[in-house]
Each structure stands twice: as C-alpha cells, then as structure tokens.
Design an enzyme around this catalytic site. Structure first.
Site, PDB file in Angstrom:
ATOM      1  N   TRP A 102       0.830  -1.218   0.000  1.00  0.00           N
ATOM      2  CA  TRP A 102       0.000   0.000   0.000  1.00  0.00           C
ATOM      3  C   TRP A 102       0.853   1.251   0.000  1.00  0.00           C
ATOM      4  CZ3 TRP A 102      -4.277  -0.649  -2.158  1.00  0.00           C
ATOM      5  CH2 TRP A 102      -5.025  -1.813  -1.971  1.00  0.00           C
ATOM      6  N   ASP A 171      -2.188   6.605   6.158  1.00  0.00           N
ATOM      7  CA  ASP A 171      -3.229   5.755   5.562  1.00  0.00           C
ATOM      8  C   ASP A 171      -3.583   4.698   6.605  1.00  0.00           C
ATOM      9  OD1 ASP A 171      -4.773   3.887   4.273  1.00  0.00           O
ATOM     10  OD2 ASP A 171      -3.291   3.408   2.720  1.00  0.00           O
ATOM     11  N   LYS A 195     -12.545  -2.046   5.903  1.00  0.00           N
ATOM     12  CA  LYS A 195     -11.752  -2.926   6.756  1.00  0.00           C
ATOM     13  C   LYS A 195     -12.338  -2.921   8.169  1.00  0.00           C
ATOM     14  CE  LYS A 195      -9.141  -3.099   3.040  1.00  0.00           C
ATOM     15  NZ  LYS A 195      -8.143  -2.148   2.719  1.00  0.00           N
TER      16      LYS A 195
END
Ligand SMILES: *Cc1c(COP(=O)(O)O)cnc(C)c1O
Length: 359
Positions: A102, A171, A195
């Site tokens: 990511w 993030d 999530k």
C-alpha cells in the site's frame, strides 16, 4: 442462525448486532417509511444520521475541533491523489516511508504530482520490518510525510507514531479504530471504510483545519478537502448508506467500552494467535515480532501443498476467507474489531486439529 467467522481482509466482517439493526430498519427507518438508501442526502433525517456519525467518531477517537472530518467516496486509493493535491500547498516535494504494497501504491500516485523522497524502505528485507525512525533520510523541504501504519497485505504494523517536523499523514485503512491513537500527532488521517469501519464506498478523512485552503488549482472538486469541508462532505452525493452503517458501528464500539477496551481485546487476540503460530512447527509468520499487525495475521504452512486442503477444510468448519493476498499467497487471518476472541479460538482450534491430522 450461527454465522461463520469471516477472516476477509476487506470488505470485512461487520458486527452482527449492527447487521441485525440495519436489517430491522431496512424498509422503514424510524417511521419515515423510507430506507436510508432512499433518502435525500439533504433531508433532515439523513443530515442527522451523518451529524451523529461524525459526533460519535470524534468522541471515539478524541478528534478536536481543530480537525475537519470528511465522509467521501473513492476509497483510500482516491486519497492517494487527494493527499498531494491538498497538502503540497506549492511545495515540490513530499516524504514517504515504504513498508509494503500500500505504501508503493501511495508513492506511485504521489509521483504524478510531485517529487517523492522515499525516506526509508524495508523492501530489501521483503517488508518484514519497519525501518527505525533514526534511519530515515527526511528532506528539508517536504510538504508532509506519509506512511502506512498497518500494511494490510504484509501484516506489518508500526507500533509507534513517527515524530516529524512536517505534517504527518497516515493511511489508516486497516488499523483505524483498532486501538486508541493521539490524533493531535497527525496532519491528516484517511481510511477506507471496508476494513474496520463499515461497508465499501466510504472513505473517512480527518485533516487539521490549518492545512486546508490551498489545494492545487487542478484538484478535482470531489477530492478537494477544503471544498468538501465547507460543504459538510455534501458537495456531491456522499455514500449515504455506508455512512449510516458506519454510524451504527461507531455506536457499537461505544457500547463495547470505546477504543481502550477494544484495543486491549485486539492486543490479546493478536497475542494468542501469534503465540500459537510461533509455538508450532507446522505454521510460521516471518514478520519481525515487534512489527506484527494486530489486524492482519499472515501465516504459512510448512508444506505449501497443504494450503488448498487447509482452505477447503477451514471453510467447511465455518472459517471463511483465510487465503493470503493474491500477490503473496499463503494464508492471512484478518481479525478486525468485528471478530472477537471466540473467532481466534475457533481458528486456533482448527489449525491445531489440521496440523495433528496432516503434520
Ligand atoms: C484496502 C487498503 C487500501 C485501498 O483501499 P480502496 O478502498 O480499495 O481504495 C489502501 N490502503 C490500505 C492500507 C488498505 O488496507
């Protein structure tokens, strides 16, 4: 009905009580005769739902009025662009830490808008470690420093918050609400909902208000944090049903006792699962112990040929979505807030039984 345990990395399990409540209100939200899905985002009913969700998130995370809270569309990936567009504020450079897949995607997107200085990378260690801050090569003129506190695919988590001179940007897609954080340490936090918050389609941005007001001239309106803040996230239609469901999750978290209680439970869940993996010859986790994720636990089987039967039998035992990310293989158990210690106990029971039969 006994529902199976869902270890999916995202979109992930939601608290059953929340799904029950949403189900009960699906056709008629509190006597309005409408589903939340059918309401105008500008109706007083929906504005109240959104305001309550924001208030509850602020209470849970201790977000002061120095920060704007935005409920937007486009996922964390849209924010990979929004971060440089809103935060460069005329600067040419931004600092990024690279700890996994990511981080790499965030860096690639930022390179479209500015020079990216990768201050540290654990790529040479196959992302099994978090580079200590003392080794970071920060630039003198960066607009901000971006990092990924929890790498969802690799299962690598910072157990600490970096201390930098420039605005810190995180993030938090797969770690938000999993434990208390000191929001005042951050310039901006963003997190896709699917999530640990609610359904896909919603991304939450928490940004210090003094950083607003100078988006790049080419910033698309939907990614313009200043514009969205000035319009209470309703410059365009927000993801209304996802906001409603996220609001129910926030109330559920408050009912659990808040993030200190939830964080302690998550610490314990991770400790028990890693403890079992480390004590077994049959399973392994290669991540540096101090940097193991509380939310995403990748593990391997000593014999990779047993992966398929492991997944098939786990599914039959009511343990779903244990396959690792398609880019890395192996197994991964994501144990977000909605999964309790009972899910971890059930997983360990199955792993122990499988190892005894196949080891
Ligand atoms: C899932 C995830 C993303 C991507 O989210 P999208 O909603 O698919 O854009 C980004 N960062 C992290 C850490 C993630 O876990």
């Amino acid at each position: 009905m006994n529902r199976p345990f869902n270890f999916c990395a995202g979109p992930a399990a939601l608290p059953e009580a929340v799904l029950q409540q949403a189900g009960g209100e699906l056709l008629d939200w509190r006597g309005t005769g409408l589903s939340v899905m059918e309401m105008s985002h500008r109706s007083k009913e929906f504005v109240a739902i959104a305001d309550t969700a924001e208030r509850d998130l602020r209470a849970l995370m201790g977000i002061t009025d120095d920060y704007a809270v935005l409920f937007l569309q486009g996922g964390a990936t849209a924010q990979f662009s929004a971060v440089p567009l809103n935060l460069l504020r005329g600067a040419a450079r931004a600092d990024y830490v690279n700890t996994g897949q990511w981080s790499i995607k965030a860096i690639a997107e930022a390179r479209k808008y500015c020079e990216v200085n990768v201050v540290a990378s654990s790529e040479a260690e196959r992302f099994m470690t978090v580079p200590p801050q003392a080794s970071w090569n920060v630039s003198a003129d960066a607009a901000y420093l971006h990092y990924t506190p929890n790498e969802t695919i690799g299962g690598l988590e910072f157990g600490w918050t970096p201390d930098v001179a420039v605005p810190l940007v995180a993030d938090m897609s797969s770690t938000i609400l999993s434990r208390p954080v000191d929001v005042s340490r951050f310039g901006a936090i963003y997190a896709g909902a699917q999530k640990n918050i609610g359904p896909a389609g919603l991304v939450i941005v928490i940004v210090r208000r003094d950083l607003l007001g100078a988006p790049d001239a080419c910033t698309p309106a939907v990614l313009d944090w200043s514009l969205q803040a000035a319009n209470a996230s309703m410059y365009n239609t927000p993801p209304t049903f996802s906001i409603y469901l996220a609001g129910l999750v926030f109330q559920w978290l408050q009912g659990q006792g808040g993030l200190a209680v939830v964080g302690e439970r998550n610490r314990r869940k991770a400790e028990v699962l890693y403890g079992y993996i480390d004590g077994s010859d049959f399973y392994g986790n290669p991540v540096e112990v101090a940097s193991r994720s509380w939310m995403n636990v990748p593990f391997t089987l000593a014999d990779a040929a047993l992966e398929k039967p492991f997944l098939t039998e786990a599914k039959a035992a009511g343990l779903l979505n244990l396959e690792g990310h398609r880019s890395v293989g192996g197994m991964r158990a994501s144990i977000y807030n909605a999964l309790g210690i009972d899910a971890v106990d059930a997983l360990i029971g199955f792993m122990r039984d499988f190892a005894a039969r196949r080891g």
